[in-house]
Design a protein around this motif. Structure first.
Motif, mmCIF file in Angstrom:
data_model
loop_
_atom_site.group_PDB
_atom_site.id
_atom_site.type_symbol
_atom_site.label_atom_id
_atom_site.label_comp_id
_atom_site.label_asym_id
_atom_site.label_seq_id
_atom_site.Cartn_x
_atom_site.Cartn_y
_atom_site.Cartn_z
ATOM 1 N N ALA A 16 0.829 -1.212 0.000
ATOM 2 C CA ALA A 16 0.000 0.000 0.000
ATOM 3 C C ALA A 16 0.864 1.263 0.000
ATOM 4 O O ALA A 16 0.569 2.222 -0.722
ATOM 5 C CB ALA A 16 -0.933 -0.005 1.215
ATOM 6 N N VAL A 17 1.924 1.274 0.788
ATOM 7 C CA VAL A 17 2.837 2.429 0.831
ATOM 8 C C VAL A 17 3.444 2.667 -0.549
ATOM 9 O O VAL A 17 3.525 3.803 -1.022
ATOM 10 C CB VAL A 17 3.925 2.223 1.917
ATOM 11 C CG1 VAL A 17 5.070 3.207 1.752
ATOM 12 C CG2 VAL A 17 3.313 2.341 3.316
ATOM 13 N N VAL B 115 -0.400 12.962 10.210
ATOM 14 C CA VAL B 115 0.133 13.588 9.000
ATOM 15 C C VAL B 115 -1.021 13.896 8.042
ATOM 16 O O VAL B 115 -1.004 14.907 7.344
ATOM 17 C CB VAL B 115 1.194 12.682 8.343
ATOM 18 C CG1 VAL B 115 1.586 13.198 6.967
ATOM 19 C CG2 VAL B 115 2.419 12.568 9.237
ATOM 20 N N GLU B 116 -2.062 13.064 8.029
ATOM 21 C CA GLU B 116 -3.232 13.284 7.178
ATOM 22 C C GLU B 116 -3.968 14.566 7.573
ATOM 23 O O GLU B 116 -4.572 15.215 6.747
ATOM 24 C CB GLU B 116 -4.168 12.057 7.275
ATOM 25 C CG GLU B 116 -5.396 12.113 6.405
ATOM 26 C CD GLU B 116 -6.602 12.724 7.110
ATOM 27 O OE1 GLU B 116 -7.473 13.271 6.419
ATOM 28 O OE2 GLU B 116 -6.662 12.679 8.347
ATOM 29 N N LEU C 255 -6.026 6.022 -0.746
ATOM 30 C CA LEU C 255 -4.997 5.220 -0.078
ATOM 31 C C LEU C 255 -4.038 6.118 0.705
ATOM 32 O O LEU C 255 -3.713 5.840 1.863
ATOM 33 C CB LEU C 255 -4.246 4.393 -1.115
ATOM 34 C CG LEU C 255 -3.257 3.368 -0.601
ATOM 35 C CD1 LEU C 255 -3.949 2.353 0.311
ATOM 36 C CD2 LEU C 255 -2.593 2.655 -1.772
ATOM 37 N N THR C 256 -3.616 7.206 0.091
ATOM 38 C CA THR C 256 -2.712 8.153 0.755
ATOM 39 C C THR C 256 -3.367 8.731 2.005
ATOM 40 O O THR C 256 -2.732 8.830 3.059
ATOM 41 C CB THR C 256 -2.304 9.283 -0.213
ATOM 42 O OG1 THR C 256 -1.612 8.689 -1.319
ATOM 43 C CG2 THR C 256 -1.409 10.306 0.462
ATOM 44 N N LYS C 257 -4.637 9.078 1.904
ATOM 45 C CA LYS C 257 -5.379 9.627 3.043
ATOM 46 C C LYS C 257 -5.401 8.630 4.207
ATOM 47 O O LYS C 257 -5.129 8.990 5.353
ATOM 48 C CB LYS C 257 -6.801 9.996 2.612
ATOM 49 C CG LYS C 257 -7.639 10.667 3.676
ATOM 50 C CD LYS C 257 -8.986 11.092 3.086
ATOM 51 C CE LYS C 257 -9.895 11.725 4.096
ATOM 52 N NZ LYS C 257 -9.531 13.062 4.506
ATOM 53 N N ILE C 258 -5.696 7.381 3.902
ATOM 54 C CA ILE C 258 -5.762 6.362 4.952
ATOM 55 C C ILE C 258 -4.380 6.098 5.543
ATOM 56 O O ILE C 258 -4.213 6.043 6.764
ATOM 57 C CB ILE C 258 -6.391 5.063 4.413
ATOM 58 C CG1 ILE C 258 -7.879 5.307 4.130
ATOM 59 C CG2 ILE C 258 -6.202 3.909 5.387
ATOM 60 C CD1 ILE C 258 -8.546 4.210 3.329
ATOM 61 N N LEU D 292 -9.105 0.010 -3.218
ATOM 62 C CA LEU D 292 -8.350 1.008 -2.454
ATOM 63 C C LEU D 292 -6.908 1.103 -2.953
ATOM 64 O O LEU D 292 -6.367 2.200 -3.102
ATOM 65 C CB LEU D 292 -8.370 0.648 -0.964
ATOM 66 C CG LEU D 292 -7.693 1.617 -0.018
ATOM 67 C CD1 LEU D 292 -8.344 2.991 -0.076
ATOM 68 C CD2 LEU D 292 -7.747 1.079 1.406
ATOM 69 N N LEU D 293 -6.302 -0.035 -3.241
ATOM 70 C CA LEU D 293 -4.918 -0.039 -3.724
ATOM 71 C C LEU D 293 -4.781 0.649 -5.081
ATOM 72 O O LEU D 293 -3.688 1.068 -5.459
ATOM 73 C CB LEU D 293 -4.374 -1.472 -3.802
ATOM 74 C CG LEU D 293 -4.123 -2.143 -2.445
ATOM 75 C CD1 LEU D 293 -3.804 -3.616 -2.638
ATOM 76 C CD2 LEU D 293 -3.006 -1.437 -1.684
ATOM 77 N N LYS D 294 -5.891 0.796 -5.815
ATOM 78 C CA LYS D 294 -5.875 1.470 -7.113
ATOM 79 C C LYS D 294 -6.262 2.944 -7.012
ATOM 80 O O LYS D 294 -6.112 3.688 -7.975
ATOM 81 C CB LYS D 294 -6.823 0.759 -8.081
ATOM 82 C CG LYS D 294 -6.353 -0.632 -8.429
ATOM 83 C CD LYS D 294 -7.362 -1.375 -9.278
ATOM 84 C CE LYS D 294 -6.887 -2.788 -9.521
ATOM 85 N NZ LYS D 294 -7.935 -3.654 -10.009
#
Length: 151
Positions: free
Chosen positions: A38-39, A108-109, A82-85, A75-77
């Motif tokens: 995910a990262v 950080v979000e 994804l960045t928000k989570i 989500l991975l797409k």
């Protein structure tokens, strides 16, 4: 001569055993494969390899497995979601277990995480902290048993 070479080998081995950054520490643990995927998908690898320091509440592979596969794949797409989570799981600074206090902590979000103590155990939102103080050279990882979502 043999003693000198043995001593040099041991010294070299210890010199190579330096602490790793957050990403490398998570990779070497072996239980964060989905988090690392995910990262990478979110383009956050370089950030988490940066100077930090960061405190990462890291969901395990089992935590990600609780998300239905079709939702996780979607989500991975979705890089923005994804960045928000993922950035919701990161707090600026290095906060060790002994320094954790109940209350709201800005991520950080941008949204606050709710930290609470129940029966001597730390909870972050609705996730249990199952392991603390996994130290990296640019911060610390606290292992959680659920993926937490920003409000």
């Amino acid at each position: 001569m043999k003693q000198y070479l043995l001593g040099a080998s041991i010294a070299f081995a210890f010199a190579g055993a330096q602490a790793a950054d957050i990403v490398e520490t998570a990779k070497s643990a072996g239980s964060f494969n989905t988090l690392i995927t995910a990262v990478q998908a979110a383009g956050l690898t370089d950030t988490l390899k940066g100077p930090g320091p960061f405190t990462v509440f890291a969901p395990t592979d089992d935590a990600f497995a609780a998300i239905p596969k079709d939702k996780l794949d979607a989500l991975l797409k979705d890089k923005a979601a994804l960045t928000k989570i993922l950035t919701y799981h990161v707090v600026p600074g290095k906060v060790m277990d002994a320094d954790v206090k109940p209350g709201k902590v800005k991520t950080v979000e941008g949204s606050p995480l709710s930290v609470s103590m129940k029966g001597g155990k730390v909870e972050v939102d609705n996730a249990n902290v199952v392991k603390t103080d996994v130290v990296a050279d640019n911060g610390v990882i606290h292992v959680i048993d659920k993926v937490v979502m920003p409000k």
